[in-house]
Design a protein around this motif. Sequence first.
Motif, mmCIF file in Angstrom:
data_model
loop_
_atom_site.group_PDB
_atom_site.id
_atom_site.type_symbol
_atom_site.label_atom_id
_atom_site.label_comp_id
_atom_site.label_asym_id
_atom_site.label_seq_id
_atom_site.Cartn_x
_atom_site.Cartn_y
_atom_site.Cartn_z
ATOM 1 N N ASP A 1 16.090 -16.072 -2.714
ATOM 2 C CA ASP A 1 15.169 -15.528 -1.719
ATOM 3 C C ASP A 1 15.086 -16.372 -0.454
ATOM 4 O O ASP A 1 15.102 -15.855 0.645
ATOM 5 N N GLU A 2 14.977 -17.674 -0.604
ATOM 6 C CA GLU A 2 14.758 -18.537 0.547
ATOM 7 C C GLU A 2 15.950 -19.446 0.781
ATOM 8 O O GLU A 2 16.583 -19.898 -0.172
ATOM 9 N N PRO A 3 16.244 -19.733 2.049
ATOM 10 C CA PRO A 3 17.357 -20.654 2.323
ATOM 11 C C PRO A 3 17.006 -22.078 1.866
ATOM 12 O O PRO A 3 15.848 -22.478 1.891
ATOM 13 N N LEU A 4 18.014 -22.808 1.443
ATOM 14 C CA LEU A 4 17.831 -24.198 1.034
ATOM 15 C C LEU A 4 18.157 -25.099 2.212
ATOM 16 O O LEU A 4 19.190 -24.917 2.869
ATOM 17 N N GLU A 5 17.294 -26.074 2.474
ATOM 18 C CA GLU A 5 17.513 -27.016 3.567
ATOM 19 C C GLU A 5 17.767 -28.396 2.978
ATOM 20 O O GLU A 5 16.998 -28.878 2.157
ATOM 21 N N PHE A 6 18.849 -29.003 3.424
ATOM 22 C CA PHE A 6 19.219 -30.349 2.983
ATOM 23 C C PHE A 6 19.133 -31.261 4.200
ATOM 24 O O PHE A 6 19.921 -31.152 5.129
ATOM 25 N N ASP A 7 18.142 -32.162 4.187
ATOM 26 C CA ASP A 7 17.875 -33.037 5.334
ATOM 27 C C ASP A 7 18.749 -34.278 5.309
ATOM 28 O O ASP A 7 19.216 -34.718 4.261
ATOM 29 N N ASP A 8 18.929 -34.849 6.493
ATOM 30 C CA ASP A 8 19.606 -36.141 6.679
ATOM 31 C C ASP A 8 21.027 -36.152 6.128
ATOM 32 O O ASP A 8 21.454 -37.123 5.489
ATOM 33 N N ILE A 9 21.774 -35.088 6.380
ATOM 34 C CA ILE A 9 23.177 -35.041 5.983
ATOM 35 C C ILE A 9 23.999 -35.732 7.070
ATOM 36 O O ILE A 9 23.952 -35.326 8.230
ATOM 37 N N PRO A 10 24.741 -36.789 6.729
ATOM 38 C CA PRO A 10 25.578 -37.452 7.733
ATOM 39 C C PRO A 10 26.700 -36.514 8.189
ATOM 40 O O PRO A 10 27.224 -35.736 7.400
ATOM 41 N N GLN A 11 27.050 -36.597 9.464
ATOM 42 C CA GLN A 11 28.122 -35.776 10.045
ATOM 43 C C GLN A 11 27.916 -34.307 9.692
ATOM 44 O O GLN A 11 28.809 -33.628 9.200
ATOM 45 N N VAL A 12 26.715 -33.798 9.969
ATOM 46 C CA VAL A 12 26.333 -32.458 9.529
ATOM 47 C C VAL A 12 27.249 -31.376 10.088
ATOM 48 O O VAL A 12 27.539 -30.393 9.402
ATOM 49 N N GLU A 13 27.742 -31.543 11.308
ATOM 50 C CA GLU A 13 28.631 -30.518 11.867
ATOM 51 C C GLU A 13 29.946 -30.452 11.097
ATOM 52 O O GLU A 13 30.462 -29.366 10.819
ATOM 53 N N LYS A 14 30.482 -31.602 10.741
ATOM 54 C CA LYS A 14 31.727 -31.641 9.962
ATOM 55 C C LYS A 14 31.507 -31.043 8.568
ATOM 56 O O LYS A 14 32.331 -30.261 8.086
ATOM 57 N N VAL A 15 30.402 -31.402 7.930
ATOM 58 C CA VAL A 15 30.091 -30.861 6.608
ATOM 59 C C VAL A 15 29.897 -29.350 6.698
ATOM 60 O O VAL A 15 30.382 -28.602 5.843
ATOM 61 N N HIS A 16 29.218 -28.895 7.742
ATOM 62 C CA HIS A 16 29.021 -27.459 7.969
ATOM 63 C C HIS A 16 30.359 -26.743 8.061
ATOM 64 O O HIS A 16 30.577 -25.720 7.419
ATOM 65 N N THR A 17 31.274 -27.293 8.838
ATOM 66 C CA THR A 17 32.591 -26.679 9.014
ATOM 67 C C THR A 17 33.368 -26.650 7.702
ATOM 68 O O THR A 17 33.951 -25.623 7.339
ATOM 69 N N LEU A 18 33.383 -27.760 6.991
ATOM 70 C CA LEU A 18 34.107 -27.814 5.720
ATOM 71 C C LEU A 18 33.502 -26.865 4.683
ATOM 72 O O LEU A 18 34.231 -26.173 3.962
ATOM 73 N N LEU A 19 32.181 -26.799 4.623
ATOM 74 C CA LEU A 19 31.529 -25.890 3.682
ATOM 75 C C LEU A 19 31.821 -24.440 4.056
ATOM 76 O O LEU A 19 32.127 -23.615 3.194
ATOM 77 N N TYR A 20 31.767 -24.122 5.346
ATOM 78 C CA TYR A 20 32.074 -22.762 5.787
ATOM 79 C C TYR A 20 33.507 -22.381 5.431
ATOM 80 O O TYR A 20 33.767 -21.271 4.974
ATOM 81 N N ARG A 21 34.427 -23.318 5.620
ATOM 82 C CA ARG A 21 35.832 -23.043 5.251
ATOM 83 C C ARG A 21 35.966 -22.761 3.756
ATOM 84 O O ARG A 21 36.693 -21.856 3.357
ATOM 85 N N GLU A 22 35.276 -23.540 2.945
ATOM 86 C CA GLU A 22 35.353 -23.322 1.502
ATOM 87 C C GLU A 22 34.757 -21.970 1.112
ATOM 88 O O GLU A 22 35.262 -21.289 0.240
ATOM 89 N N VAL A 23 33.658 -21.590 1.776
ATOM 90 C CA VAL A 23 33.048 -20.298 1.493
ATOM 91 C C VAL A 23 33.978 -19.171 1.879
ATOM 92 O O VAL A 23 34.175 -18.222 1.110
ATOM 93 N N THR A 24 34.588 -19.246 3.059
ATOM 94 C CA THR A 24 35.491 -18.169 3.489
ATOM 95 C C THR A 24 36.777 -18.166 2.665
ATOM 96 O O THR A 24 37.303 -17.107 2.360
ATOM 97 N N ASP A 25 37.283 -19.351 2.285
ATOM 98 C CA ASP A 25 38.466 -19.405 1.425
ATOM 99 C C ASP A 25 38.168 -18.786 0.071
ATOM 100 O O ASP A 25 39.008 -18.085 -0.500
ATOM 101 N N ASP A 26 36.971 -19.056 -0.460
ATOM 102 C CA ASP A 26 36.584 -18.491 -1.752
ATOM 103 C C ASP A 26 36.463 -16.969 -1.658
ATOM 104 O O ASP A 26 36.863 -16.260 -2.565
#
Length: 164
Positions: A135-160
């Motif tokens: 129901d609700e989005p999960l927020e993970f605070d204080d992630i280092p290099q958040v833009e890079k992690v965002h990109t890598l996670l998005y790639r894994e989601v689209t690859d999946d």
Amino acid sequence: MAYPDGLLAADEYVVVHKHPHWKMLVVPVLVLFVVVGGGSYLAALAATTSWRVPVWIALGAVGAILIIWCTLAPLVRWRTTHFVVTTHRLMVREGVFTRTGVDIPMSRINSVRFRHGLLDRLLGCGTLIVESASDEPLEFDDIPQVEKVHTLLYREVTDDALDE
């Protein structure tokens, strides 16, 4: 440091493994400096009195409790918090004595966003927001290099999604 292989499936591998950003340790380190500096100052003041030994023992006990509670505990909490993106899922593990964990399969992730203000941008961290089938989005605070992690996670989601 690689995530323990025993927790991964046979065809699963780690894409990203992060601990929270070091900025969460700034206040505990400042507390350490204040406790050591203040305790040393008060111990020096008590050195000229006849009851210096009981004062030193009390200062040492209070200082040790403050350092353990306000500095060592957050350091251990930081070290035992893991944010892991694998080829199959997103995993978050936190806790020392009571461990909690969240696993989100890649196929359940609908969108991935990030947010970071000016200070977070200067420090290179931010908040990762993952919307899944829940129901609700999960927020993970204080992630280092958040833009890079965002990109890598998005790639894994689209690859999946392409693999299905």
